[in-house]
Design a protein around this motif. Structure first.
Motif, short mmCIF file in Angstrom:
data_model
loop_
_atom_site.label_atom_id
_atom_site.label_comp_id
_atom_site.label_asym_id
_atom_site.label_seq_id
_atom_site.Cartn_x
_atom_site.Cartn_y
_atom_site.Cartn_z
N MET A 267 -11.43 -8.54 -71.24
CA MET A 267 -12.84 -8.16 -71.25
C MET A 267 -13.43 -8.14 -72.66
N ILE A 268 -12.62 -7.74 -73.65
CA ILE A 268 -13.12 -7.69 -75.03
C ILE A 268 -13.28 -9.09 -75.59
N GLY A 269 -12.22 -9.89 -75.50
CA GLY A 269 -12.26 -11.25 -76.05
C GLY A 269 -13.30 -12.11 -75.36
N THR B 56 -16.04 -11.14 -73.71
CA THR B 56 -17.40 -10.67 -74.04
C THR B 56 -17.80 -11.16 -75.42
N LEU B 57 -16.89 -11.07 -76.38
CA LEU B 57 -17.19 -11.55 -77.74
C LEU B 57 -17.45 -13.05 -77.74
N SER C 295 -14.18 -0.19 -64.28
CA SER C 295 -14.66 0.29 -65.57
C SER C 295 -16.01 0.99 -65.41
N SER D 40 -23.84 -0.19 -72.97
CA SER D 40 -23.00 -1.37 -72.77
C SER D 40 -23.64 -2.32 -71.77
N ASN E 111 -12.92 -4.27 -62.44
CA ASN E 111 -12.58 -5.17 -63.54
C ASN E 111 -12.55 -6.63 -63.11
N ARG F 138 -14.58 -9.56 -64.99
CA ARG F 138 -13.95 -10.77 -65.52
C ARG F 138 -14.57 -12.03 -64.92
N ALA G 41 -7.62 -10.38 -79.96
CA ALA G 41 -8.02 -9.59 -78.79
C ALA G 41 -6.88 -9.67 -77.77
N ARG H 171 -3.17 -4.02 -76.78
CA ARG H 171 -2.82 -2.89 -77.63
C ARG H 171 -1.53 -3.12 -78.41
#
Length: 279
Positions: A18-20, A22-23, A55, A61, A113, A117, A166, A169
């Motif tokens: 989701m982070i990668g 979205t960016l 989420s 957001s 999620n 996606r 991305a 963790r």
């Protein structure tokens, strides 16, 4: 950059979560050439058995997703959060947050999620500035004064001015860059599942603080809710090992009867809870 690579871009992003993703949509929409790399197939990441989580998309957001043109691809699956009620233990008292106190809009949205996606991948497919290499894997990231070269498992190379890690963790790219991280385990796990219920949730998100940890009942579209059920890791393991009928009895004991009859739909998952903070 010199034309010595299979592909040239401005930005290479490793990880299409989701982070990668979205960016990638934001940068591609701003006119930058983006290469997005992930070892997993997008169809795998949007299948029901892959994740199970939902989420909470805060209103800020939501506005960010709307501004980069991606919200329209997921809006039909988003459930507005109109109220939040917070309780402790079996107390009859609760904190109440009402969206009407802030204006006309909701406090946020609940979105599974997989739908988030799917919306992101739909936006990526419509943006000519974004190239998605998935499934593919990063073998090596070469750093130079003029930028980076990503060497992929299928032999292709991607040149870029900047690389974005991305990749989760436990990020190999972060570690290779010498960026340390600190954190710890909470010795707790979050059990996640989706339930259908007899009575409407009215857009209310419930957060209960029980002795073992938070128990959240989060509204989804229709008469459905996403449960996030925190227990010690040992107890979570025992609960996950129960056959479905016994598991549902434990689940209903914690939900109560305010939603009427509740039935678990689909699989259940358990995720260890920990803190990771990159320096």
């Amino acid at each position: 950059m010199a034309n010595s690579y299979h592909h040239e871009s401005d930005i290479v992003i490793i990880g299409s979560g989701m982070i990668g993703a979205t960016l990638a949509v934001a940068l591609g929409g701003a006119g930058l050439r983006v290469v997005l790399i992930d070892r997993l197939d997008p169809t795998t990441m949007t299948d029901v058995p892959f994740d199970g989580r939902a989420s909470a998309v805060a209103y800020a957001s939501y506005r960010a997703l709307e501004s980069i043109g991606v919200w329209k691809f997921m809006a039909d699956e988003a459930q507005p959060i109109l109220d939040i009620r917070v309780t402790e233990g079996n107390s009859t008292l609760f904190l109440h947050y009402d969206h009407r106190e802030l204006g006309d809009g909701p406090l946020g949205f609940m979105l599974e999620n997989r739908h988030l996606r799917r919306g992101l991948f739909s936006a990526i497919a419509k943006n000519a500035n974004i190239s998605l290499f998935a499934p593919n894997e990063l073998d090596d990231l070469q750093r130079m004064d003029s930028g980076v070269v990503a060497h992929l498992s299928d032999g292709q190379t991607v040149g870029a001015y900047l690389a974005v890690a991305a990749d989760g963790r436990v990020s190999p790219i972060r570690e290779a860059a010498g960026i340390r991280s600190r954190g710890w385990s909470y010795a707790q796990s979050g059990i996640v599942c989706t339930v259908t219920h007899e009575r409407p949730h009215r857009g209310i998100a419930h957060e209960r603080f029980l002795p073992a940890g938070p128990f959240a009942i989060l509204p989804l579209t229709g008469n459905r809710a996403s449960l996030v059920w925190t227990e010690s890791s040992n107890m979570a393991e025992r609960l996950m090992a129960l056959e479905e009928r016994a598991f549902c009895e434990e689940m209903r004991e914690r939900i109560g009867k305010f939603l009427g009859e509740t039935v678990m739909t689909g699989p259940r998952w358990s995720y260890p809870l920990s803190l990771h903070n990159a320096e």
